[in-house]
Motif scaffolding. Sequence first.
Motif, short mmCIF file in Angstrom:
data_model
loop_
_atom_site.label_atom_id
_atom_site.label_comp_id
_atom_site.label_asym_id
_atom_site.label_seq_id
_atom_site.Cartn_x
_atom_site.Cartn_y
_atom_site.Cartn_z
N ASP A 80 -21.26 -18.44 41.96
CA ASP A 80 -22.16 -19.51 42.40
C ASP A 80 -23.39 -18.93 43.10
N ARG A 83 -25.92 -17.47 40.54
CA ARG A 83 -26.67 -18.50 39.82
C ARG A 83 -27.80 -19.04 40.69
N LEU A 84 -27.49 -19.30 41.95
CA LEU A 84 -28.50 -19.85 42.86
C LEU A 84 -29.62 -18.85 43.15
N ARG A 86 -30.55 -16.36 41.23
CA ARG A 86 -31.32 -16.17 39.99
C ARG A 86 -32.35 -17.29 39.84
N HIS A 87 -31.93 -18.52 40.12
CA HIS A 87 -32.86 -19.65 40.03
C HIS A 87 -33.99 -19.54 41.06
N ALA A 88 -33.72 -18.83 42.17
CA ALA A 88 -34.74 -18.65 43.20
C ALA A 88 -35.59 -17.41 42.95
N GLY A 89 -35.31 -16.69 41.84
CA GLY A 89 -36.11 -15.52 41.49
C GLY A 89 -35.60 -14.20 42.02
#
Length: 343
Positions: A80, A83-84, A86-89
Amino acid sequence: MATMAEVARLAGVSSTTVSHVLNKTRKVAPETEELVLQAVARSGYRHNLAARALATRSTDTIGVAMSVVTNPYFAELVRDIERLLRHAGYTMIVADTNDDPAVAADVIDHLLARRVSGLIVSPLEGDSELTDGFATLLDDSFPLLFLDRRSTLPGDQVYSECVDSIYHLTAHLAAQGHRRIGYVQGALTSMSAHDRLSGYQKAVRELGLVADPRLVITGESDERITEHRVAAHLANPDERATALVVSNNQMTLGTMRAIKQSRLRVPGDIALICYDDFEWADLFEPQITAMAQDAATLAATAVDLLLARMKTPDRPPQSVAVPTEFHHRDSCGCGRRKYRGLR
């Protein structure tokens, strides 16, 4: 091995001053610097973990250090988090601590050598070098977040509520008439293990349960050790518990093996309830009653706090206890009546 606190004591200064001398983060009087360097030489202090937090850091990498391989719950948590991030760069680098303080110090040292922008760590207690290193990182405003286990250090931390959760599990068994309720204890290398034990002890005191030291079984957070020690406990029918509270998922598996080995039935011969649910708990027969941690909320809160710390280094530290959820199944021996517990 010498600690930063010992260096500070030898030099007659604070640990913060030692940190500033070694990391060159603040100007220190020449005579004070000399005292610190002499104390370092005399004590043999090895400056590693904090020294790796170099001034030049990457802008897109976060280090995560926890016992990923040995505990499937941590693997879910890391998934988890990745994933978070990665979405934040951000890119995540994971290091497995094996729940060993020496290994933890080494892998964190390597993460810092890679100039990560921040660290998410599942902290272990009782190792002075590791604790000193964390304290120095916090003193130097390095973005460090403690996850899953509460820490005594004043840093950002996110963990599951433990004390009331274990209390409610024990109370649930007491409500079914059990008085000899055993507790399978994890390794006391984390504050969470201490918190869970205190929740059980509080229930024993307040609910008038049998307070017998033989009812606390030290499983050391190890499946095989738990199997052996629970089996030894169950071998004496006059002294054994009539119900067990198991304080983590790894030890639940060892406990179930021990019960099977002892030719006892759950819940007919002994009731069972555990903290830390796992995805196959409902595949056992009977299905295991458990207090579940909310991995998704833990991960989301941890990432939010770490990124906020990176953006605003001087903000006050936050401590967040994430509620658990009671999963009422069959192993407690009372059927699936509605339970008004923690949410």
